[in-house]
Write a protein that holds these residues in place. Structure first.
Motif, PDB file in Angstrom:
ATOM      1  N   VAL A  22     -27.605  21.796  18.973  1.00 43.45           N
ATOM      2  CA  VAL A  22     -26.189  21.429  19.068  1.00 43.45           C
ATOM      3  C   VAL A  22     -26.085  19.981  19.522  1.00 43.45           C
ATOM      4  O   VAL A  22     -26.748  19.580  20.481  1.00 43.45           O
ATOM      5  CB  VAL A  22     -25.438  22.338  20.075  1.00 43.45           C
ATOM      6  N   SER A  23     -25.258  19.194  18.831  1.00 43.30           N
ATOM      7  CA  SER A  23     -24.964  17.818  19.226  1.00 43.30           C
ATOM      8  C   SER A  23     -23.480  17.721  19.545  1.00 43.30           C
ATOM      9  O   SER A  23     -22.648  18.153  18.744  1.00 43.30           O
ATOM     10  CB  SER A  23     -25.290  16.839  18.098  1.00 43.30           C
ATOM     11  N   LEU A  24     -23.152  17.175  20.712  1.00 43.33           N
ATOM     12  CA  LEU A  24     -21.763  17.011  21.123  1.00 43.33           C
ATOM     13  C   LEU A  24     -21.387  15.540  21.009  1.00 43.33           C
ATOM     14  O   LEU A  24     -22.072  14.676  21.561  1.00 43.33           O
ATOM     15  CB  LEU A  24     -21.558  17.498  22.557  1.00 43.33           C
ATOM     16  N   ARG A  62     -27.474  16.457  23.380  1.00 42.19           N
ATOM     17  CA  ARG A  62     -28.088  17.317  22.364  1.00 42.19           C
ATOM     18  C   ARG A  62     -28.635  18.508  23.141  1.00 42.19           C
ATOM     19  O   ARG A  62     -29.463  18.343  24.028  1.00 42.19           O
ATOM     20  CB  ARG A  62     -29.178  16.562  21.625  1.00 42.19           C
ATOM     21  N   LEU A  63     -28.143  19.691  22.818  1.00 41.18           N
ATOM     22  CA  LEU A  63     -28.443  20.890  23.604  1.00 41.18           C
ATOM     23  C   LEU A  63     -29.124  21.952  22.766  1.00 41.18           C
ATOM     24  O   LEU A  63     -29.060  21.950  21.543  1.00 41.18           O
ATOM     25  CB  LEU A  63     -27.141  21.485  24.163  1.00 41.18           C
ATOM     26  N   ARG A  64     -29.713  22.881  23.475  1.00 39.77           N
ATOM     27  CA  ARG A  64     -30.271  24.088  22.855  1.00 39.77           C
ATOM     28  C   ARG A  64     -29.445  25.255  23.357  1.00 39.77           C
ATOM     29  O   ARG A  64     -29.473  25.570  24.558  1.00 39.77           O
ATOM     30  CB  ARG A  64     -31.740  24.257  23.264  1.00 39.77           C
ATOM     31  N   LEU A  65     -28.684  25.890  22.457  1.00 39.92           N
ATOM     32  CA  LEU A  65     -27.874  27.049  22.819  1.00 39.92           C
ATOM     33  C   LEU A  65     -28.289  28.238  21.961  1.00 39.92           C
ATOM     34  O   LEU A  65     -28.634  28.074  20.782  1.00 39.92           O
ATOM     35  CB  LEU A  65     -26.381  26.766  22.598  1.00 39.92           C
ATOM     36  N   ILE A  85     -16.894  26.419  19.170  1.00 34.24           N
ATOM     37  CA  ILE A  85     -17.904  26.248  18.124  1.00 34.24           C
ATOM     38  C   ILE A  85     -18.697  27.536  17.986  1.00 34.24           C
ATOM     39  O   ILE A  85     -18.788  28.326  18.926  1.00 34.24           O
ATOM     40  CB  ILE A  85     -18.865  25.075  18.417  1.00 34.24           C
ATOM     41  N   GLU A  86     -19.248  27.728  16.825  1.00 33.72           N
ATOM     42  CA  GLU A  86     -20.099  28.884  16.546  1.00 33.72           C
ATOM     43  C   GLU A  86     -21.510  28.369  16.308  1.00 33.72           C
ATOM     44  O   GLU A  86     -21.732  27.523  15.437  1.00 33.72           O
ATOM     45  CB  GLU A  86     -19.596  29.628  15.307  1.00 33.72           C
ATOM     46  N   VAL A  87     -22.468  28.833  17.102  1.00 34.10           N
ATOM     47  CA  VAL A  87     -23.868  28.459  16.939  1.00 34.10           C
ATOM     48  C   VAL A  87     -24.555  29.607  16.212  1.00 34.10           C
ATOM     49  O   VAL A  87     -24.514  30.757  16.663  1.00 34.10           O
ATOM     50  CB  VAL A  87     -24.533  28.187  18.314  1.00 34.10           C
ATOM     51  N   ARG A  88     -25.157  29.270  15.079  1.00 31.88           N
ATOM     52  CA  ARG A  88     -25.852  30.284  14.273  1.00 31.88           C
ATOM     53  C   ARG A  88     -27.355  30.073  14.368  1.00 31.88           C
ATOM     54  O   ARG A  88     -27.832  28.939  14.438  1.00 31.88           O
ATOM     55  CB  ARG A  88     -25.395  30.177  12.827  1.00 31.88           C
ATOM     56  N   HIS A  92     -28.246  23.848  12.776  1.00 26.55           N
ATOM     57  CA  HIS A  92     -27.831  22.816  13.725  1.00 26.55           C
ATOM     58  C   HIS A  92     -26.311  22.699  13.667  1.00 26.55           C
ATOM     59  O   HIS A  92     -25.726  22.733  12.588  1.00 26.55           O
ATOM     60  CB  HIS A  92     -28.470  21.473  13.388  1.00 26.55           C
ATOM     61  N   THR A  93     -25.675  22.560  14.816  1.00 23.03           N
ATOM     62  CA  THR A  93     -24.222  22.432  14.902  1.00 23.03           C
ATOM     63  C   THR A  93     -23.864  21.064  15.464  1.00 23.03           C
ATOM     64  O   THR A  93     -24.327  20.699  16.549  1.00 23.03           O
ATOM     65  CB  THR A  93     -23.633  23.534  15.826  1.00 23.03           C
TER      66      THR A  93
END
Length: 172
Positions: A22-24, A62-65, A85-88, A92-93
């Motif tokens: 995930v990048s914010l 940049r995170l790991r969810l 947000i939806e993390v699949r 990468h989101t």
């Protein structure tokens, strides 16, 4: 390794070796340059009653969810934005928040074209009832990041003061 800012809870304890998924990112206005300094992020599990974020920190993280729904919030001075947000799994989101905000830089002088004064207290008040005040004191310059809109700026030094209306435009 997992960053030390990760909270110890069920969403982060079982993470495999750290690789971001995930990048914010945030900008002051649509299609504007990214804001990475002075911005603070919070990430919450969506649909839970937890008040503590599972992650918080500055910059352009940049995170790991783990897969699931998350509510992300960005705060930049008085400007705030959030989205879900939806993390699949395996994807990468990129989350992009538009703050619809601008920046007001203020310096105080005794007369037009005069030297910049020190020890000035600045106070920015929103005309919207839900927007709180922001005060900065004992400075030569103040920088306010605020949502686009109309405000009143009060500058005070000793017995001298001025209260003037200002308009902040998104991205300016």
């Amino acid at each position: 390794p997992v960053p030390t800012s990760w909270r110890k809870n069920r969403k982060t304890r079982s993470l495999p070796a750290w690789s971001p998924n995930v990048s914010l990112k945030a900008s002051l206005f649509a299609n504007g340059p990214l804001v990475s300094q002075d911005i603070v992020w919070r990430v919450y599990e969506e649909g839970t009653k937890e008040k503590d974020p599972i992650w918080s920190g500055p910059g352009a993280p940049r995170l790991r969810l783990l897969p699931g729904s998350y509510r992300i919030e960005a705060k930049y001075g008085l400007a705030r934005a959030s989205q879900v947000i939806e993390v699949r799994k395996g994807e990468h989101t990129d989350a992009m928040l538009v703050l619809n905000a601008g920046t007001l830089r203020v310096k105080g002088v005794a007369v037009d074209g005069g030297e910049v004064l020190s020890d000035i207290s600045f106070n920015l008040r929103g005309s919207e009832p839900d927007l709180r005040e922001l005060s900065l004191g004992g400075r030569t310059e103040a920088v306010f990041h605020a949502p686009a809109g109309s405000y009143h700026l009060l500058a005070r030094r000793g017995f001298a003061h001025i209260d003037t209306p200002v308009t902040i435009e998104a991205g300016k």
